[in-house]
Each structure stands twice: as structure tokens, then as C-alpha cells.
Design an enzyme around this catalytic site. Sequence first.
Site: not given
Length: 329
Positions: A15, A40, A43, A88, A130, A195
Site C-alpha cells: 500500500t 500492516r 486504513l 525509510k 542510501k 539542505t
Amino acid sequence: MSTLSGSSILITGGTGSFGKAFIRHALDHLDPRRLVVFSRDELKQYEVRQQVGDDPRLRWFIGDVRDERRLARALHGVDFVIHAAALKQVDTAEYNPFEFVKTNILGSQNVIEAAIDAGVQKVVALSTDKASSPINLYGATKLTADKLFISGNHYAAAYPTRFAVVRYGNVMGSRGSVIPFFKKLAGEGRPLPITDVRCTRFFITLEKAVEMVVDAFELMQGGELLVPRIPSMKVTDLAHAVAPGAELVDVGLRPGEKLHEEMISPEEGRRAVSVGDGKYFVIQPDLASWGYVTPKGAQPVPGGFSYRSDTNDRWYSQEELSAIIETPL
């Protein structure tokens, strides 16, 4: 015809942004016999069901990759698995390291064990830039997961199950993407925080990410770490594409954030080849007890090769970024 056509497919984390894009693509183009959405959050499952409709090929399993028994039940009769479930957020990982280890590492081990026991044919796990030379806990957990999936082929050598990994950069329009955040600030007439004005990033569209995973099932023998050849972009170019003329404010790198991203480190580059007429790089396994061989037509990469967002030979122009941003997801 795709390898996935007429098969039973399960996607963990189904999802999320990738999961929703894959569901639409699979139902429209792959004609699966059965598509199991494993996640999990009830909703989010409800919300996705409202979006995709009541297709009889869909099955909805509430479950967590931390629960191996639930995975075993969900994988019964499944031919192919996409492992997209993960925690994440980089800064959240630094504050909640044990939780990231449980989901990203132990959850990956559970998927591997359950897939072998269930006789799944192929598993493709989603990774991230990453995970290459990681400097934060999130990246370290994903690198560990990558190695678990590659090494999972040793455990499955006498079984039919094979594992591969796809590694790509930031996804445009995904949850947590900077694009919606920039749009919101621009709509309020506020400056956009950058950043570091020198930052570069790899960016891929959801459509290309789904295409890559489908291609991985076609290409894989087991043991590959597949990396797409995609353009880089300057973060300042992205900001100007989202909000032309907006004020940019340099706020400095966040903890655990890199100035430039990397998808293939120099050490991994020693094992890399180019495949698919240059569409992808494959980082080949160091040791392959299950019989991996270098793909036919694979081209070696130059000596000392690495794949970084600042030294990439392909770049998005600001016009290309603007066109992508305006394309409905």
C-alpha cells in the site's frame, strides 16, 4: 508475454507509493492470476481498495514482515514476490534504530525463509541508493538487507527459489518526496529550504521504478543487484522547476544526509557490468554456489568505475523536470 502473466504475485508493503503503482500496472498490463497485497495498515488497505476497485484478482492480507508465520500463510501458492516493505525515514531511524533493524533486516530474513519454504520461484527486493557506502542507520539496514537477499541464493541453492535486488534513487511523487513539500510551501508564498545548494540526487519516476522491477524478473538468474542508468539532477534545479522564481534558503545538510548520492561504490564497481543495451548496471555476486553466470551480451564497465549523482553522464534539464512534475501520478 511477461514472465509474471498468469502467475500469483505477492507484494509486501503493497500500500506504499511503489505498491500502488505496481498494482495498477499489474492489473492493466501483466494479467496476473492473483495479486496479493501484504501490508500492516488496514486504513491504507481500505484507501487503496477504494482507488483500484474490487478486482477479483486482488487479495488483501493484513500482516507484518516481522511475523514469519503470517508470511508463510500469505505465500502459499505464490509464484513471485516483490519485497517493498521497509521503514525509510533517515532521521526516524537514528532515533528508533531497533525498530528499523526488526523491519528492514529481520523482516527481510523472514521473507527469504518463508519464500524458500513456500517454493516461490523468484523474489525481487527493493533497495535504495542510501545502501551504497551508507552513512546513516537506514542505509546500513538496507545494505544488510541487500546482502541477505543476495546470499539467500546460497540457502536456496537446492531449491527453486531465486533472489535479486533492485537499487534506485529517490522516487518522484512518492510519499516523503520533496516535490509535494516544495509545492505546498510555494503555494503559501514561502521560501523553499535547500539542505545544500551543491546537492545532487538521482531521481526516478514511479513508472520507471515499476518497469525496472518487471524487467528484473525477466533478466534475473538470482544474485543480481540491478541498478538503472537514470539522470541526476541538481536540487536547486528541482526547486526552480517546482516554483520558478521562489526564494531558496540554504539550511545545511541534515544528520545522516549526503551531499551527493551513490548507487554503485568503487568496490562494487569491480563486479559491475552493463546490460540491456546500457539500460541497467548489474553488480554481480562475489560467490555464486547456485550457478550464476555473467549474462550474455554484458559489457564491462571502465576500471575504477563508480556511479554517483555528481559524476553521472546523464542529467535532467530544468525543462524535463518541469514536464515530469506536471505529469499526473
